[in-house]
Write an enzyme that holds these catalytic residues in place. Structure first.
Site, PDB file in Angstrom:
ATOM      1  N   LYS A 123      82.539 -34.897 -10.498  1.00 52.63           N
ATOM      2  CA  LYS A 123      81.274 -35.105  -9.794  1.00 52.63           C
ATOM      3  C   LYS A 123      81.138 -36.500  -9.156  1.00 52.63           C
ATOM      4  CE  LYS A 123      78.843 -31.231 -11.649  1.00 52.63           C
ATOM      5  NZ  LYS A 123      78.839 -30.653 -12.978  1.00 52.63           N
ATOM      6  N   ASP A 128      83.449 -34.567 -22.328  1.00 56.01           N
ATOM      7  CA  ASP A 128      83.248 -34.076 -20.964  1.00 56.01           C
ATOM      8  C   ASP A 128      82.072 -34.849 -20.374  1.00 56.01           C
ATOM      9  OD1 ASP A 128      82.540 -32.811 -18.635  1.00 56.01           O
ATOM     10  OD2 ASP A 128      82.736 -30.771 -19.405  1.00 56.01           O
ATOM     11  N   PHE A 143      78.530 -26.201 -21.408  1.00 56.89           N
ATOM     12  CA  PHE A 143      78.937 -25.852 -20.038  1.00 56.89           C
ATOM     13  C   PHE A 143      80.093 -26.756 -19.650  1.00 56.89           C
ATOM     14  CE2 PHE A 143      79.251 -26.196 -15.490  1.00 56.89           C
ATOM     15  CZ  PHE A 143      79.263 -24.872 -15.116  1.00 56.89           C
TER      16      PHE A 143
END
Ligand code: PLP
Length: 429
Positions: free
Chosen positions: A275, A233, A146
């Site tokens: 985030k 990531d 993802f």
């Protein structure tokens, strides 16, 4: 055309249903306030947050230091665009590159944009530094990844819901099994023109899959051997979530900023953050790399109107300071170990829960039912009734990821809520 006053959760849900695109299926909790590990709904019911906005709110809701930095800057200067300089961007870039140990940073806003940025940098590096023929670069990715929702990013997803009817897809990506070094080496050996390997150090959305101990370090070595970029990531796993500054730090707990001398540190060529980079108060993402890679990007070749704006930069500095001010790395590590140990005590006699897995305070339990069942959803609805908010991911998996400012006493209370709720389901399986 007047603005309505929200008087009930039901009313708010109906408004979203009627006027909003149906691109999400939220749990029926309508929240109006957050503080630390808590959120309150419209009816003033108080909840423990066990999702932390997918690990964006690591520093806790509405952290006063972060909100203070953000509002102060918001009253002074919010946006100049990159047509001009601003007096915060350079200060932030110096701070963040020292903090994570890279030469340069490229500021963006959302996670998916940062992933797109990393892909562009990797491709350009491949053509200009590695000598791959134009338009032929391949990037290896992992199955069940993802990395966001943009057209290019969903092109290399294997989630049918995320992909179907959004084609044609961006070419140039190749999938190998996650945590599968043999497949990775096969692909590196047999595919011409590989530019990079893009990977999540722990697959969060897929259901918190923690790879084998040596996976990242061996993958890193393979990338070096075949001359391709290792791209991490860390949008969900980074910034203290897994009990180290980054998940690629392995078991390094260095509390004195990341000195990167630990043997367990697997240094990526390109690091992607988002985030919690802002503590969840503002969309801030970034790509970090050293000069030989980052310098392939020259004026006019990439950008973002909001990327690197002064509010984002001040917010991110404060959010990163809080990580060390409040010992979040240590707390995530210790309470994560404690949480899994306590859950395992419960699981030993459970028919409902198969296992708990995770690292630091990024954990998940796997429900003993088929993926299509509604058991995990029903458990989350009951957890909500009992004062704790969590969300199923991929059918029968429930992720547990509270803000990292949670205390042991609070966590004990949460474990009691979770085990009490699960007990109710034991007879139904
Ligand atoms: C959330 C996430 C993204 C996408 O970030 P957005 O801000 O939602 O675009 C990318 N990669 C990972 C690993 C994520 O968890």
């Amino acid at each position: 055309m007047s603005v309505v006053t929200i008087k009930s959760s039901q009313q708010a849900i109906e408004l979203e249903e009627k006027h909003g695109a149906h691109n999400y299926h939220p749990l029926p909790a309508v929240l109006k306030k957050g503080e630390g590990v808590f959120m309150w709904d419209v009816e003033d019911k108080k909840y423990y947050d066990f999702l932390s906005a997918y690990s964006a709110v690591n520093q806790g809701h509405c952290h006063p230091k972060i909100i203070g930095a953000m509002t102060k800057q918001a009253e002074t200067l919010t946006l100049t665009s990159r047509a001009f300089h601003n007096d915060v961007l350079g200060k932030y870039e110096k701070f963040a590159t020292e903090y994570f140990g890279f030469d340069k940073l490229l500021p963006m806003n959302t996670g998916a944009e940062a992933v797109e940025t990393a892909i562009k940098i990797c491709r350009k590096w491949a053509y200009e530094k590695k000598g791959i023929h134009e338009n032929e670069a391949q990037i290896i990715v992992a199955e069940n990844n993802f990395h966001g929702r943009t057209t290019t990013v969903i092109s290399f997803s294997n989630d049918e819901g995320a992909r179907k009817n959004f084609g044609p897809y961006t070419p140039g990506f190749l999938k190998v099994g996650y945590d599968n070094l043999e497949q990775l080496e096969e692909a590196l050996k047999n595919t011409p023109n590989v530019a990079g390997f893009l990977v999540e150090p722990i697959q969060g959305e897929a259901g918190v899959f923690v790879p084998s101990e040596d996976y990242l370090s061996e993958a890193r070595k393979l990338c070096k051997k075949y001359g391709v970029l290792f791209i991490a990531d860390e949008i969900q796993t980074g910034i203290a979530r897994t009990g180290s500054l980054l998940a690629v730090c392995g078991n390094c707990t260095c509390q004195n900023k990341c000195e990167q001398q630990s043997e367990t540190y697997v240094r990526p060529d390109i690091l992607i953050l988002g985030k919690a980079l802002s503590g969840g108060v503002y969309p801030v993402s970034a790509v970090l790399a050293d000069n030989e890679i980052m310098d392939v990007i020259q004026p006019g070749q990439h950008g973002s109107t909001f990327g690197g704006n002064p509010v984002a930069c001040e917010t991110a500095i404060a959010a990163l300071e809080v990580v060390y001010d409040e010992n979040l790395i240590q707390n995530a590590r210790e309470l994560g170990n404690y949480f899994r140990a306590e859950m395992n005590k419960y699981i030993a006699n459970s028919k409902v829960v198969k296992l708990v897995r995770g690292k630091g305070l990024l954990n998940a339990i796997v429900i003993n039912d088929i993926e299509e069942s509604s058991t995990a959803w029903n458990i989350c609805v009951d957890l909500k009734e009992n004062g704790l908010l969590a969300k199923p991911t991929h059918g029968n998996i429930i992720r547990f990821a509270p803000p990292l400012v949670i205390t042991k006493e609070q966590l004990d209370e949460c474990i009691a809520i979770i085990t009490k709720t699960l007990s109710k389901f034991e007879d139904q399986v």
